[in-house]
Scaffold this motif. Sequence first.
Motif, PDB file in Angstrom:
ATOM      1  N   MET A  89      85.719  48.466  89.115  1.00  0.00           N
ATOM      2  CA  MET A  89      84.574  48.770  87.534  1.00  0.00           C
ATOM      3  C   MET A  89      83.871  48.608  87.531  1.00  0.00           C
ATOM      4  SD  MET A  89      83.651  52.120  87.258  1.00  0.00           S
ATOM      5  CE  MET A  89      85.054  52.789  86.872  1.00  0.00           C
ATOM      6  N   SER A  90      82.608  48.619  87.773  1.00  0.00           N
ATOM      7  CA  SER A  90      80.892  47.165  87.554  1.00  0.00           C
ATOM      8  C   SER A  90      80.667  46.820  86.496  1.00  0.00           C
ATOM      9  CB  SER A  90      80.139  47.695  88.217  1.00  0.00           C
ATOM     10  OG  SER A  90      80.109  48.507  89.096  1.00  0.00           O
ATOM     11  N   ASP A  91      80.813  46.439  85.144  1.00  0.00           N
ATOM     12  CA  ASP A  91      80.681  45.987  83.792  1.00  0.00           C
ATOM     13  C   ASP A  91      79.682  46.620  83.063  1.00  0.00           C
ATOM     14  OD1 ASP A  91      82.294  43.447  84.535  1.00  0.00           O
ATOM     15  OD2 ASP A  91      80.289  42.335  84.703  1.00  0.00           O
ATOM     16  N   PHE A  92      78.162  46.845  83.999  1.00  0.00           N
ATOM     17  CA  PHE A  92      77.195  48.589  83.567  1.00  0.00           C
ATOM     18  C   PHE A  92      78.568  49.706  83.536  1.00  0.00           C
ATOM     19  CE2 PHE A  92      74.535  51.879  84.392  1.00  0.00           C
ATOM     20  CZ  PHE A  92      73.594  51.391  83.317  1.00  0.00           C
ATOM     21  N   TYR A  93      79.214  50.095  84.112  1.00  0.00           N
ATOM     22  CA  TYR A  93      79.658  51.204  83.701  1.00  0.00           C
ATOM     23  C   TYR A  93      80.821  51.281  82.906  1.00  0.00           C
ATOM     24  CZ  TYR A  93      78.252  53.240  88.371  1.00  0.00           C
ATOM     25  OH  TYR A  93      77.320  53.414  89.621  1.00  0.00           O
ATOM     26  N   GLU A  94      81.608  50.136  82.812  1.00  0.00           N
ATOM     27  CA  GLU A  94      82.415  49.697  81.490  1.00  0.00           C
ATOM     28  C   GLU A  94      81.477  49.914  80.035  1.00  0.00           C
ATOM     29  OE1 GLU A  94      86.166  46.209  80.946  1.00  0.00           O
ATOM     30  OE2 GLU A  94      84.686  46.911  83.134  1.00  0.00           O
ATOM     31  N   LYS A  95      80.721  49.173  80.068  1.00  0.00           N
ATOM     32  CA  LYS A  95      79.553  48.514  79.204  1.00  0.00           C
ATOM     33  C   LYS A  95      79.415  50.136  78.171  1.00  0.00           C
ATOM     34  CE  LYS A  95      77.884  44.253  78.979  1.00  0.00           C
ATOM     35  NZ  LYS A  95      76.536  43.295  79.219  1.00  0.00           N
ATOM     36  N   VAL A  96      78.545  50.979  79.480  1.00  0.00           N
ATOM     37  CA  VAL A  96      77.943  52.666  78.843  1.00  0.00           C
ATOM     38  C   VAL A  96      79.374  53.402  78.742  1.00  0.00           C
ATOM     39  CG1 VAL A  96      77.470  54.610  80.189  1.00  0.00           C
ATOM     40  CG2 VAL A  96      76.496  52.419  81.159  1.00  0.00           C
ATOM     41  N   PHE A  97      80.298  53.163  79.245  1.00  0.00           N
ATOM     42  CA  PHE A  97      81.228  53.859  78.498  1.00  0.00           C
ATOM     43  C   PHE A  97      82.312  53.043  77.023  1.00  0.00           C
ATOM     44  CE2 PHE A  97      83.175  53.978  83.117  1.00  0.00           C
ATOM     45  CZ  PHE A  97      82.637  55.716  83.353  1.00  0.00           C
ATOM     46  N   GLU A  98      82.158  51.909  76.956  1.00  0.00           N
ATOM     47  CA  GLU A  98      82.301  51.554  75.442  1.00  0.00           C
ATOM     48  C   GLU A  98      81.514  51.883  74.778  1.00  0.00           C
ATOM     49  OE1 GLU A  98      82.739  47.169  73.515  1.00  0.00           O
ATOM     50  OE2 GLU A  98      82.619  47.527  76.002  1.00  0.00           O
ATOM     51  N   VAL A  99      80.304  52.122  75.238  1.00  0.00           N
ATOM     52  CA  VAL A  99      78.724  52.481  73.865  1.00  0.00           C
ATOM     53  C   VAL A  99      78.972  53.790  73.125  1.00  0.00           C
ATOM     54  CG1 VAL A  99      76.198  53.048  73.662  1.00  0.00           C
ATOM     55  CG2 VAL A  99      77.729  50.605  74.898  1.00  0.00           C
ATOM     56  N   VAL A 100      79.389  54.863  74.707  1.00  0.00           N
ATOM     57  CA  VAL A 100      79.530  56.442  74.743  1.00  0.00           C
ATOM     58  C   VAL A 100      80.474  56.235  73.478  1.00  0.00           C
ATOM     59  CG1 VAL A 100      79.859  58.339  75.797  1.00  0.00           C
ATOM     60  CG2 VAL A 100      78.845  56.934  76.536  1.00  0.00           C
ATOM     61  N   ARG A 101      81.167  55.270  73.889  1.00  0.00           N
ATOM     62  CA  ARG A 101      82.601  55.596  72.898  1.00  0.00           C
ATOM     63  C   ARG A 101      82.530  55.041  71.639  1.00  0.00           C
ATOM     64  NH1 ARG A 101      86.327  52.892  76.123  1.00  0.00           N
ATOM     65  NH2 ARG A 101      86.635  53.801  78.155  1.00  0.00           N
ATOM     66  N   GLN A 102      80.918  54.963  70.883  1.00  0.00           N
ATOM     67  CA  GLN A 102      80.901  53.815  69.775  1.00  0.00           C
ATOM     68  C   GLN A 102      80.025  54.955  68.648  1.00  0.00           C
ATOM     69  OE1 GLN A 102      82.224  51.511  68.522  1.00  0.00           O
ATOM     70  NE2 GLN A 102      83.210  50.897  70.752  1.00  0.00           N
ATOM     71  N   ILE A 103      79.649  55.973  70.012  1.00  0.00           N
ATOM     72  CA  ILE A 103      78.732  57.125  68.706  1.00  0.00           C
ATOM     73  C   ILE A 103      79.939  58.594  68.480  1.00  0.00           C
ATOM     74  CG2 ILE A 103      78.063  59.347  69.545  1.00  0.00           C
ATOM     75  CD1 ILE A 103      77.286  57.696  72.583  1.00  0.00           C
ATOM     76  N   PRO A 104      78.864  57.690  66.449  1.00  0.00           N
ATOM     77  CA  PRO A 104      80.235  58.400  65.369  1.00  0.00           C
ATOM     78  C   PRO A 104      79.957  60.351  65.755  1.00  0.00           C
ATOM     79  CG  PRO A 104      78.014  57.213  65.085  1.00  0.00           C
ATOM     80  CD  PRO A 104      78.313  57.108  66.589  1.00  0.00           C
ATOM     81  N   VAL A 105      81.590  60.281  65.108  1.00  0.00           N
ATOM     82  CA  VAL A 105      80.829  62.139  64.731  1.00  0.00           C
ATOM     83  C   VAL A 105      80.162  62.659  64.927  1.00  0.00           C
ATOM     84  CG1 VAL A 105      82.503  63.906  64.585  1.00  0.00           C
ATOM     85  CG2 VAL A 105      84.063  62.099  65.142  1.00  0.00           C
ATOM     86  N   GLY A 106      79.156  63.618  65.716  1.00  0.00           N
ATOM     87  CA  GLY A 106      78.065  64.002  64.324  1.00  0.00           C
ATOM     88  C   GLY A 106      77.128  63.572  64.804  1.00  0.00           C
ATOM     89  N   ARG A 107      77.528  62.627  65.895  1.00  0.00           N
ATOM     90  CA  ARG A 107      75.823  62.269  66.214  1.00  0.00           C
ATOM     91  C   ARG A 107      75.306  62.264  67.837  1.00  0.00           C
ATOM     92  NH1 ARG A 107      73.982  58.985  62.125  1.00  0.00           N
ATOM     93  NH2 ARG A 107      72.148  58.700  62.836  1.00  0.00           N
ATOM     94  N   VAL A 108      74.289  61.776  68.702  1.00  0.00           N
ATOM     95  CA  VAL A 108      74.428  62.121  69.514  1.00  0.00           C
ATOM     96  C   VAL A 108      73.080  60.782  70.210  1.00  0.00           C
ATOM     97  CG1 VAL A 108      74.460  64.817  70.052  1.00  0.00           C
ATOM     98  CG2 VAL A 108      72.199  64.114  69.014  1.00  0.00           C
ATOM     99  N   THR A 109      72.805  60.571  71.353  1.00  0.00           N
ATOM    100  CA  THR A 109      72.408  59.860  71.685  1.00  0.00           C
ATOM    101  C   THR A 109      71.738  60.131  72.550  1.00  0.00           C
ATOM    102  OG1 THR A 109      71.819  57.321  72.176  1.00  0.00           O
ATOM    103  CG2 THR A 109      73.966  58.642  72.993  1.00  0.00           C
ATOM    104  N   SER A 110      71.160  59.679  74.081  1.00  0.00           N
ATOM    105  CA  SER A 110      69.771  59.693  75.075  1.00  0.00           C
ATOM    106  C   SER A 110      70.864  58.915  75.736  1.00  0.00           C
ATOM    107  CB  SER A 110      69.329  60.071  75.065  1.00  0.00           C
ATOM    108  OG  SER A 110      67.981  58.863  74.417  1.00  0.00           O
ATOM    109  N   TYR A 111      70.233  59.570  77.392  1.00  0.00           N
ATOM    110  CA  TYR A 111      71.026  58.573  78.499  1.00  0.00           C
ATOM    111  C   TYR A 111      69.850  57.231  78.603  1.00  0.00           C
ATOM    112  CZ  TYR A 111      72.803  62.682  79.935  1.00  0.00           C
ATOM    113  OH  TYR A 111      74.041  63.761  79.666  1.00  0.00           O
ATOM    114  N   GLY A 112      68.789  57.971  77.817  1.00  0.00           N
ATOM    115  CA  GLY A 112      67.598  56.093  78.260  1.00  0.00           C
ATOM    116  C   GLY A 112      67.582  55.547  77.072  1.00  0.00           C
ATOM    117  N   ALA A 113      68.287  55.817  76.063  1.00  0.00           N
ATOM    118  CA  ALA A 113      68.755  55.032  74.888  1.00  0.00           C
ATOM    119  C   ALA A 113      69.680  54.036  75.566  1.00  0.00           C
ATOM    120  CB  ALA A 113      69.079  55.160  73.359  1.00  0.00           C
TER     121      ALA A 113
END
Length: 114
Positions: free
Chosen positions: A1-25
Amino acid sequence: MSDFYEKVFEVVRQIPVGRVTSYGAIARYLGSAQSSRMVGWAMNLSHHQEKFVPAHRVVNRNGLLTGKIHFGSPNEMQELLENEGIAVENDCVTDFEKLFWDPMKELDLEQFER
DNA sequence: ACGTTGACCTATA
DNA sequence: GTATAGGCCAACG
Protein backbone atom coordinates in the motif's frame (compact mmCIF):
# COMPACT_ATOMS: atom_id res chain seq x y z
CA MET A 1 0.00 0.00 0.00
CA SER A 2 1.40 3.37 -0.98
CA ASP A 3 2.09 5.94 1.67
CA PHE A 4 -0.35 8.24 -0.05
CA TYR A 5 -3.38 6.05 0.61
CA GLU A 6 -2.18 5.28 4.09
CA LYS A 7 -2.00 8.98 4.88
CA VAL A 8 -5.39 9.57 3.33
CA PHE A 9 -6.97 6.93 5.54
CA GLU A 10 -5.19 8.31 8.57
CA VAL A 11 -6.45 11.81 7.90
CA VAL A 12 -9.98 10.60 7.24
CA ARG A 13 -9.98 8.72 10.52
CA GLN A 14 -8.93 11.92 12.28
CA ILE A 15 -12.12 13.66 11.17
CA PRO A 16 -14.15 14.42 14.28
CA VAL A 17 -17.68 13.12 14.57
CA GLY A 18 -20.19 15.53 13.19
CA ARG A 19 -17.68 17.22 10.90
CA VAL A 20 -16.97 16.80 7.19
CA THR A 21 -14.15 17.62 4.82
CA SER A 22 -13.47 17.60 1.12
CA TYR A 23 -11.24 15.57 -1.15
CA GLY A 24 -9.37 18.66 -2.22
CA ALA A 25 -8.58 19.62 1.35
CA ILE A 26 -7.07 16.21 2.00
CA ALA A 27 -5.19 16.34 -1.29
CA ARG A 28 -3.73 19.73 -0.41
CA TYR A 29 -2.81 18.53 3.04
CA LEU A 30 -0.94 15.59 1.52
CA GLY A 31 0.81 17.89 -0.94
CA SER A 32 -0.97 16.60 -4.02
CA ALA A 33 -3.15 19.64 -4.43
CA GLN A 34 -4.27 18.79 -7.94
CA SER A 35 -4.54 15.08 -7.44
CA SER A 36 -7.79 15.20 -5.58
CA ARG A 37 -9.06 12.37 -7.75
CA MET A 38 -6.60 10.03 -6.14
CA VAL A 39 -8.18 10.76 -2.81
CA GLY A 40 -11.46 9.52 -4.18
CA TRP A 41 -9.75 6.42 -5.47
CA ALA A 42 -8.24 5.92 -2.05
CA MET A 43 -11.72 6.00 -0.61
CA ASN A 44 -12.59 3.24 -3.01
CA LEU A 45 -9.88 1.15 -1.41
CA SER A 46 -11.05 2.10 2.05
CA HIS A 47 -13.67 -0.60 1.90
CA HIS A 48 -10.95 -3.21 1.74
CA GLN A 49 -9.27 -1.76 4.79
CA GLU A 50 -9.84 -3.74 7.94
CA LYS A 51 -10.00 -0.54 9.91
CA PHE A 52 -13.20 1.35 9.31
CA VAL A 53 -12.73 4.54 7.35
CA PRO A 54 -15.49 7.14 7.71
CA ALA A 55 -15.59 7.90 4.04
CA HIS A 56 -19.09 9.27 4.49
CA ARG A 57 -17.55 12.30 6.19
CA VAL A 58 -15.70 13.14 3.00
CA VAL A 59 -17.68 15.01 0.38
CA ASN A 60 -16.81 17.16 -2.57
CA ARG A 61 -16.15 20.87 -2.43
CA ASN A 62 -19.81 21.59 -3.05
CA GLY A 63 -20.89 19.55 -0.05
CA LEU A 64 -22.55 17.11 -2.39
CA LEU A 65 -22.56 13.42 -1.56
CA THR A 66 -21.13 12.34 -4.87
CA GLY A 67 -19.69 9.13 -3.49
CA LYS A 68 -22.83 7.75 -1.96
CA ILE A 69 -23.30 5.36 -4.86
CA HIS A 70 -20.08 3.60 -3.91
CA PHE A 71 -21.50 2.58 -0.59
CA GLY A 72 -23.59 -0.51 -0.15
CA SER A 73 -26.75 1.49 -0.57
CA PRO A 74 -27.12 5.09 -1.71
CA ASN A 75 -28.97 5.83 1.50
CA GLU A 76 -26.28 4.32 3.67
CA MET A 77 -23.99 7.34 3.45
CA GLN A 78 -26.77 9.76 4.26
CA GLU A 79 -27.95 7.57 7.09
CA LEU A 80 -24.49 7.48 8.60
CA LEU A 81 -24.15 11.23 8.33
CA GLU A 82 -27.52 11.88 9.89
CA ASN A 83 -26.70 9.34 12.56
CA GLU A 84 -23.68 11.47 13.49
CA GLY A 85 -25.78 14.59 13.70
CA ILE A 86 -25.00 15.93 10.25
CA ALA A 87 -28.09 17.19 8.47
CA VAL A 88 -28.29 16.06 4.88
CA GLU A 89 -30.83 17.39 2.44
CA ASN A 90 -31.16 16.47 -1.19
CA ASP A 91 -27.76 14.69 -1.10
CA CYS A 92 -26.18 17.91 0.15
CA VAL A 93 -24.71 18.63 3.58
CA THR A 94 -26.57 21.50 5.16
CA ASP A 95 -24.35 24.14 6.74
CA PHE A 96 -21.42 22.55 4.98
CA GLU A 97 -19.26 25.60 5.61
CA LYS A 98 -19.96 25.34 9.32
CA LEU A 99 -19.24 21.63 9.55
CA PHE A 100 -16.25 21.83 7.25
CA TRP A 101 -13.11 20.46 8.86
CA ASP A 102 -9.88 21.44 7.17
CA PRO A 103 -7.04 19.03 8.02
CA MET A 104 -4.46 21.53 6.86
CA LYS A 105 -5.71 24.01 9.42
CA GLU A 106 -6.82 21.79 12.26
CA LEU A 107 -4.07 19.18 12.15
CA ASP A 108 -1.29 21.67 11.56
CA LEU A 109 -2.64 23.76 14.38
CA GLU A 110 -2.66 20.80 16.74
CA GLN A 111 0.87 19.89 15.78
CA PHE A 112 1.90 23.49 16.21
CA GLU A 113 0.43 23.64 19.72
CA ARG A 114 2.38 20.56 20.63
C1' DA B 1 -0.16 -0.95 -25.08
C1' DC B 2 -3.79 2.54 -25.70
C1' DG B 3 -7.97 4.89 -24.81
C1' DT B 4 -11.56 5.87 -21.54
C1' DT B 5 -13.20 6.70 -17.17
C1' DG B 6 -13.47 8.51 -12.57
C1' DA B 7 -16.00 9.36 -4.79
C1' DC B 8 -12.36 16.20 -8.01
C1' DC B 9 -10.61 21.12 -8.31
C1' DT B 10 -9.27 25.49 -10.39
C1' DA B 11 -9.42 28.70 -13.86
C1' DT B 12 -11.26 31.19 -17.88
C1' DA B 13 -15.19 32.81 -20.87
C1' DG C 1 -24.19 33.04 -12.61
C1' DT C 2 -23.58 28.83 -15.58
C1' DA C 3 -20.50 26.62 -19.06
C1' DT C 4 -16.48 24.69 -20.84
C1' DA C 5 -11.45 23.35 -20.58
C1' DG C 6 -7.52 21.61 -18.59
C1' DG C 7 -4.92 18.96 -15.31
C1' DC C 8 -3.89 15.08 -12.33
C1' DC C 9 -2.80 9.88 -11.71
C1' DA C 10 -4.51 5.23 -11.18
C1' DA C 11 -7.49 1.45 -12.62
C1' DC C 12 -10.19 -1.06 -16.25
C1' DG C 13 -11.49 -3.02 -20.80
